[in-house]
Scaffold this motif. Structure first.
Motif, PDB file in Angstrom:
ATOM      1  N   ILE A  40       0.837  -1.197   0.000  1.00 28.03           N
ATOM      2  CA  ILE A  40       0.000   0.000   0.000  1.00 28.03           C
ATOM      3  C   ILE A  40       0.873   1.249   0.000  1.00 28.03           C
ATOM      4  O   ILE A  40       0.613   2.206  -0.731  1.00 28.03           O
ATOM      5  N   ARG A  41       1.925   1.243   0.787  1.00 24.33           N
ATOM      6  CA  ARG A  41       2.812   2.414   0.842  1.00 24.33           C
ATOM      7  C   ARG A  41       3.518   2.626  -0.491  1.00 24.33           C
ATOM      8  O   ARG A  41       3.702   3.765  -0.941  1.00 24.33           O
ATOM      9  N   LYS A  42       3.928   1.547  -1.136  1.00 25.56           N
ATOM     10  CA  LYS A  42       4.590   1.678  -2.434  1.00 25.56           C
ATOM     11  C   LYS A  42       3.637   2.241  -3.481  1.00 25.56           C
ATOM     12  O   LYS A  42       3.997   3.132  -4.261  1.00 25.56           O
ATOM     13  N   VAL A  43       2.422   1.730  -3.512  1.00 20.50           N
ATOM     14  CA  VAL A  43       1.431   2.208  -4.472  1.00 20.50           C
ATOM     15  C   VAL A  43       1.089   3.672  -4.193  1.00 20.50           C
ATOM     16  O   VAL A  43       0.936   4.480  -5.122  1.00 20.50           O
ATOM     17  N   ARG A  44       0.989   4.031  -2.927  1.00 21.77           N
ATOM     18  CA  ARG A  44       0.662   5.410  -2.548  1.00 21.77           C
ATOM     19  C   ARG A  44       1.680   6.402  -3.104  1.00 21.77           C
ATOM     20  O   ARG A  44       1.338   7.531  -3.472  1.00 21.77           O
ATOM     21  N   ASP A  45       2.941   5.945  -3.168  1.00 22.95           N
ATOM     22  CA  ASP A  45       4.021   6.828  -3.636  1.00 22.95           C
ATOM     23  C   ASP A  45       4.289   6.712  -5.131  1.00 22.95           C
ATOM     24  O   ASP A  45       5.081   7.490  -5.674  1.00 22.95           O
ATOM     25  N   ALA A  46       3.662   5.738  -5.801  1.00 25.54           N
ATOM     26  CA  ALA A  46       3.994   5.466  -7.202  1.00 25.54           C
ATOM     27  C   ALA A  46       3.331   6.437  -8.162  1.00 25.54           C
ATOM     28  O   ALA A  46       3.796   6.599  -9.292  1.00 25.54           O
ATOM     29  N   PHE A  47       2.238   7.055  -7.739  1.00 31.02           N
ATOM     30  CA  PHE A  47       1.502   8.003  -8.575  1.00 31.02           C
ATOM     31  C   PHE A  47       1.163   9.248  -7.754  1.00 31.02           C
ATOM     32  O   PHE A  47       1.066   9.165  -6.530  1.00 31.02           O
ATOM     33  N   PRO A  48       0.924  10.374  -8.424  1.00 31.56           N
ATOM     34  CA  PRO A  48       0.481  11.579  -7.708  1.00 31.56           C
ATOM     35  C   PRO A  48      -1.022  11.533  -7.436  1.00 31.56           C
ATOM     36  O   PRO A  48      -1.797  12.384  -7.903  1.00 31.56           O
ATOM     37  N   TYR A  49      -1.417  10.501  -6.693  1.00 27.54           N
ATOM     38  CA  TYR A  49      -2.830  10.374  -6.368  1.00 27.54           C
ATOM     39  C   TYR A  49      -3.298  11.587  -5.563  1.00 27.54           C
ATOM     40  O   TYR A  49      -2.528  12.202  -4.821  1.00 27.54           O
ATOM     41  N   GLY A  50      -4.584  11.888  -5.679  1.00 27.02           N
ATOM     42  CA  GLY A  50      -5.168  13.008  -4.956  1.00 27.02           C
ATOM     43  C   GLY A  50      -5.603  12.630  -3.556  1.00 27.02           C
ATOM     44  O   GLY A  50      -5.474  11.468  -3.128  1.00 27.02           O
ATOM     45  N   PRO A  51      -6.154  13.604  -2.823  1.00 24.58           N
ATOM     46  CA  PRO A  51      -6.569  13.355  -1.437  1.00 24.58           C
ATOM     47  C   PRO A  51      -7.559  12.199  -1.305  1.00 24.58           C
ATOM     48  O   PRO A  51      -7.497  11.436  -0.336  1.00 24.58           O
ATOM     49  N   GLU A  52      -8.468  12.050  -2.275  1.00 26.25           N
ATOM     50  CA  GLU A  52      -9.465  10.984  -2.175  1.00 26.25           C
ATOM     51  C   GLU A  52      -8.808   9.612  -2.190  1.00 26.25           C
ATOM     52  O   GLU A  52      -9.138   8.732  -1.380  1.00 26.25           O
ATOM     53  N   GLN A  53      -7.866   9.418  -3.115  1.00 21.39           N
ATOM     54  CA  GLN A  53      -7.174   8.125  -3.178  1.00 21.39           C
ATOM     55  C   GLN A  53      -6.286   7.912  -1.948  1.00 21.39           C
ATOM     56  O   GLN A  53      -6.204   6.801  -1.420  1.00 21.39           O
ATOM     57  N   HIS A  54      -5.634   8.979  -1.474  1.00 22.85           N
ATOM     58  CA  HIS A  54      -4.795   8.849  -0.282  1.00 22.85           C
ATOM     59  C   HIS A  54      -5.624   8.430   0.925  1.00 22.85           C
ATOM     60  O   HIS A  54      -5.216   7.565   1.711  1.00 22.85           O
ATOM     61  N   ARG A  55      -6.785   9.048   1.081  1.00 26.61           N
ATOM     62  CA  ARG A  55      -7.645   8.680   2.215  1.00 26.61           C
ATOM     63  C   ARG A  55      -8.085   7.223   2.108  1.00 26.61           C
ATOM     64  O   ARG A  55      -8.104   6.487   3.102  1.00 26.61           O
ATOM     65  N   ALA A  56      -8.439   6.813   0.900  1.00 27.11           N
ATOM     66  CA  ALA A  56      -8.897   5.438   0.711  1.00 27.11           C
ATOM     67  C   ALA A  56      -7.775   4.431   0.960  1.00 27.11           C
ATOM     68  O   ALA A  56      -8.000   3.371   1.560  1.00 27.11           O
ATOM     69  N   LEU A  57      -6.568   4.751   0.513  1.00 28.27           N
ATOM     70  CA  LEU A  57      -5.431   3.853   0.743  1.00 28.27           C
ATOM     71  C   LEU A  57      -5.092   3.776   2.225  1.00 28.27           C
ATOM     72  O   LEU A  57      -4.793   2.692   2.753  1.00 28.27           O
ATOM     73  N   ASP A  58      -5.129   4.904   2.900  1.00 28.50           N
ATOM     74  CA  ASP A  58      -4.848   4.911   4.341  1.00 28.50           C
ATOM     75  C   ASP A  58      -5.903   4.099   5.096  1.00 28.50           C
ATOM     76  O   ASP A  58      -5.590   3.362   6.044  1.00 28.50           O
ATOM     77  N   ALA A  59      -7.164   4.222   4.653  1.00 29.59           N
ATOM     78  CA  ALA A  59      -8.230   3.460   5.294  1.00 29.59           C
ATOM     79  C   ALA A  59      -8.048   1.964   5.051  1.00 29.59           C
ATOM     80  O   ALA A  59      -8.276   1.142   5.954  1.00 29.59           O
ATOM     81  N   LEU A  60      -7.627   1.600   3.839  1.00 29.65           N
ATOM     82  CA  LEU A  60      -7.387   0.190   3.543  1.00 29.65           C
ATOM     83  C   LEU A  60      -6.231  -0.350   4.373  1.00 29.65           C
ATOM     84  O   LEU A  60      -6.286  -1.481   4.872  1.00 29.65           O
ATOM     85  N   LEU A  61      -5.194   0.446   4.555  1.00 31.80           N
ATOM     86  CA  LEU A  61      -4.052   0.026   5.365  1.00 31.80           C
ATOM     87  C   LEU A  61      -4.503  -0.307   6.785  1.00 31.80           C
ATOM     88  O   LEU A  61      -4.123  -1.350   7.340  1.00 31.80           O
ATOM     89  N   LYS A  62      -5.315   0.541   7.358  1.00 25.78           N
ATOM     90  CA  LYS A  62      -5.794   0.310   8.724  1.00 25.78           C
ATOM     91  C   LYS A  62      -6.746  -0.868   8.764  1.00 25.78           C
ATOM     92  O   LYS A  62      -6.654  -1.740   9.638  1.00 25.78           O
TER      93      LYS A  62
END
Length: 396
Positions: A40-62
């Motif tokens: 998840i951390r690698k994917v989060r940094d691989a693209f300039p995702y916006g706040p919506e995707q960042h929130r969703a990835l952080d929620a998936l991590l938890k």
């Protein structure tokens, strides 16, 4: 007429337990607790995702580490399919307490949901793993491997075929998902083939070959080179290459990855470019077909395959399953005795089937007792998951 899937299930030993991830320190536990968060951390940094995707990835991590399995959103195009595949049974339970194969597969589906892969918008259809896949094709090691092909035409055709078969097998060591789990980021190099049915497989080649691909990048290219050799030397008449219909398990090959690999070959020099051009031609005239069946991303064993896919495999002269995930799905993700004959858990399969697989998970069958004992004595259980051993197994 008897049901082959039912026959296979009845032949399973009673103690062939479905693999879960709830034993702390086990390999399945490490995938869910360590590998998935790192991904998840690698994917989060691989693209300039916006706040919506960042929130969703952080929620998936938890959620994936501390929470319970949640349903796909009401608007998800495949929500009904996943409910049929077991989501209705597993929603609300810990990720660690459901079958490992199911939890792993559903994690990747939820990861695609988090980055907006299926939803209308700018990120629809953008492969979150694409940077990692392309990086595999653009390395000095890839250049060296392609340049080495210039030596193959000087060898007898049978030796070429065997070399390409083993290249397809050991190409698994470029598996990007596996490399995420390595401390130094490098694949293992001390390898050993513990079951070798390569001659039985080669003697079964004719007519139509189905090759169920595993990873993209530097593994997919050896698969394509093997297909090219078999077509070029009339060992088979046609090949059907099964890939994933959407990104899956970090490095699993999609149709886009096949095109990237072909472009990499045709842009090379010498024998690699010749193979690339022949493969391109084979696709245009139908001797090489790419197939992306929805069941390729199912969290289920192949014993549960739908009738149309069963019919496809039934019409092939031989089907080759590549890689660790396909092996787990072919055998069933269960803790069978390692000495269980390969023919027993594959009895349901509708035609001759072979597996080319480096060992990266606990599932293994088809070993003789002395081999298992020697491996256990030398390495404990690590030989099952380290990627340093491999099998070529065949059932006619």
């Amino acid at each position: 007429m008897s049901d082959p899937a039912a026959s296979a299930r009845s032949a399973d030993p009673a103690d062939a337990l479905v693999i879960l991830s709830n034993a702390v320190g086990s390999f399945p536990w490490s995938v869910l607790a360590e590998r998935h968060p790192a991904l998840i951390r690698k994917v989060r940094d691989a693209f300039p995702y916006g706040p919506e995707q960042h929130r969703a990835l952080d929620a998936l991590l938890k959620n994936a580490t501390e929470g319970v399995i949640e349903p796909l959103g009401a608007q998800a195009v495949d929500r009904g399919q996943w409910e049929a595949w077991g989501a209705g049974e597993y929603v609300g339970r810990s990720w660690f307490d459901v079958p490992f194969l199911w939890a792993e597969s559903y994690f990747y589906r939820q990861l695609l949901e988090a980055v907006g892969y299926f939803a209308p918008g700018p990120w629809k259809g953008i492969d979150p793993f694409r940077p990692f896949k392309l990086a595999e094709l653009d390395t000095p090691e890839a250049d060296e491997e392609l340049a080495a092909l210039d030596e193959l035409p000087h060898q007898p055709v049978e030796d070429q075929e065997l070399a390409l078969l083993h290249g397809s097998l050991w190409g698994n060591r470029a598996d990007l998902g596996f490399r995420l789990a390595q401390a130094d980021g490098t694949p293992p190099v001390d390898s050993q083939l513990v079951v070798d049915d390569s001659e039985l497989l080669r003697s079964s080649l004719s007519g139509t070959l189905c090759l169920v691909a595993d990873n993209a990048g530097r593994e997919l290219i050896p698969d394509l080179l093997l297909i090219d050799h078999l077509l070029h030397h009339h060992r088979i008449e046609r090949a059907v290459l099964h890939v994933k219909p959407y990104p899956y398990y970090v490095s699993d090959a999609t149709t886009a990855d096949v095109i990237d690999a072909l472009r990499r070959l045709t842009a090379a020099k010498g024998a690699a470019a010749d193979s690339g051009r022949r493969l391109w031609s084979a696709m245009t005239d139908g001797r090489l077909t790419v197939r992306a069946h929805p069941f390729s991303c199912a969290p289920l064993p192949y014993a549960d395959m739908p009738d149309d896919l069963r019919q496809e495999f039934a019409t092939a002269d031989v089907t080759v399953m590549k890689g660790d995930l396909n092996y787990r799905r072919l055998i069933g993700d269960r803790l069978r005795p390692a000495t269980t004959p390969f023919a027993l858990p594959t009895a349901y399969f509708p035609g001759p089937v072979a597996a080319l697989r480096t060992l990266k998970s606990d599932v293994i069958v088809g070993l003789d007792a002395p081999t298992e004992a020697a491996l256990d004595a030398a390495e404990g259980r690590r030989w099952r998951i380290s990627g340093t051993h491999a099998v070529i197994q065949m059932r006619r």
